[in-house]
Enzyme design. Structure first.
Site, PDB file in Angstrom:
ATOM      1  N   ASP A  10       0.819  -1.207   0.000  1.00 49.65           N
ATOM      2  CA  ASP A  10       0.000   0.000   0.000  1.00 49.65           C
ATOM      3  C   ASP A  10       0.857   1.263   0.000  1.00 49.65           C
ATOM      4  OD1 ASP A  10      -1.692   2.194   1.672  1.00 49.65           O
ATOM      5  OD2 ASP A  10      -3.025   0.903   0.524  1.00 49.65           O
ATOM      6  N   ARG A  11       0.616   2.140  -0.960  1.00 45.94           N
ATOM      7  CA  ARG A  11       1.399   3.353  -1.107  1.00 45.94           C
ATOM      8  C   ARG A  11       1.132   4.344   0.012  1.00 45.94           C
ATOM      9  NH1 ARG A  11      -0.550  -0.285  -3.719  1.00 45.94           N
ATOM     10  NH2 ARG A  11      -2.367   0.947  -4.282  1.00 45.94           N
TER      11      ARG A  11
ATOM     12  N   CYS B 214      -1.973   4.618 -10.904  1.00 42.21           N
ATOM     13  CA  CYS B 214      -2.222   4.882  -9.481  1.00 42.21           C
ATOM     14  C   CYS B 214      -1.756   6.293  -9.150  1.00 42.21           C
ATOM     15  CB  CYS B 214      -1.486   3.869  -8.608  1.00 42.21           C
ATOM     16  SG  CYS B 214      -1.586   4.223  -6.829  1.00 42.21           S
TER      17      CYS B 214
ATOM     18  N   LYS C  52     -12.683  -0.391  -2.101  1.00 39.93           N
ATOM     19  CA  LYS C  52     -11.627  -1.411  -2.110  1.00 39.93           C
ATOM     20  C   LYS C  52     -12.037  -2.686  -1.364  1.00 39.93           C
ATOM     21  CE  LYS C  52      -7.422   1.448  -2.648  1.00 39.93           C
ATOM     22  NZ  LYS C  52      -6.785   0.734  -3.778  1.00 39.93           N
TER      23      LYS C  52
ATOM     24  N   CYS D 117      -7.753  10.211  -7.190  1.00 40.14           N
ATOM     25  CA  CYS D 117      -7.635   8.818  -6.753  1.00 40.14           C
ATOM     26  C   CYS D 117      -8.430   7.975  -7.740  1.00 40.14           C
ATOM     27  CB  CYS D 117      -8.175   8.635  -5.340  1.00 40.14           C
ATOM     28  SG  CYS D 117      -8.236   6.907  -4.801  1.00 40.14           S
TER      29      CYS D 117
END
EC number: 5.1.1.13
Length: 243
Positions: A48-49, A84, A167, A197
């Protein structure tokens, strides 16, 4: 395969599917051979960024992304599309690892403000990680626009929509989405709202009410991708015909 681009996606997978769908639907084609050539890297297991940006003790996504870039280097696409938004935190390092151009989604979205003759304040909506990193704020301010970042209460709603509803639950909560946009436009007094996003872009794609003054970064990136791919295809055909 010649005259193709590559898509570095999977962050998240449903949002990447949305991007690919936009590419295919917006390409003017009357037969199979008129669609675009591309390779999709759907790297769903990239750490996860946002988690890493907010807490450096979390696993670093950078080695995974660099490995993907190295693999794409071997294929030699004409250009690379990074779908992303938050991964653009690592953009400079990724671009430094290849001589293949990587399209910059936040920059393309910011340029759209100019194309639409925006004069008022611009709200930026995205993950907490991208907000903290200033991924969009920097690009928008560089063009002279006044930016507005969500306060804590609004950011919590955005986080909930992105992570819990979309998500985790694969649920497109239109009511919450409209509530967020209404706050951005009315309470924060913004002329435009950037969806920074890809989960928000996915939400926007299927929303029934699209009257809000939104700049959908993923949609803009899809258009720029098609334009570049078609231009490079045309150039290749012209070169071939001259031989």
């Amino acid at each position: 395969m010649e005259n193709f681009f590559s898509i570095l996606g999977g962050m998240g997978t449903m949002a990447t599917e949305s991007f690919v769908r936009l590419i295919n639907h917006r390409t003017k084609a009357t037969k199979d051979q008129e669609y675009l050539n591309y390779v999709l890297f759907n790297h769903a297991t990239v750490p996860d960024r946002t988690a890493y940006i907010l807490d450096r003790s979390e696993e670093n996504p950078m080695p995974f992304l660099l490995d993907d870039i190295e693999k794409q280097n071997l294929l030699r696409p004409n250009f690379i599309v990074l779908t992303c938004n938050t991964a653009h935190y690592f953009f400079e390092e990724l671009q430094a690892a290849t001589d293949i151009p990587i399209l910059h989604m936040p920059r393309e979205a910011a340029n759209e403000l100019v194309r639409q003759h925006t004069t008022g304040r611009v709200a930026i909506l995205g993950t907490e990680g991208s907000m903290k990193a200033g991924i969009y704020e920097r690009e928008v301010k560089n063009l002279g626009f006044e930016t507005v970042i969500p306060d804590t209460a609004l950011q919590e709603k955005i986080n909930y929509l992105i992570y819990h509803e979309i998500k985790e639950s694969d649920y497109l909560n239109q009511e919450l989405y409209y509530e967020i946009l209404e706050e951005a436009v009315e309470r924060l007094n913004c002329e435009k709202v950037i969806l920074g996003c890809t989960e928000l872009s996915l939400m926007h794609e299927f929303a029934e009410d699209n009257h809000y003054p939104v700049i959908d970064a993923q949609s803009i990136l899809a258009d720029r991708t098609i334009e570049r791919a078609l231009a490079e295809r045309s150039e290749a055909l012209d070169t071939a015909s001259e031989k």
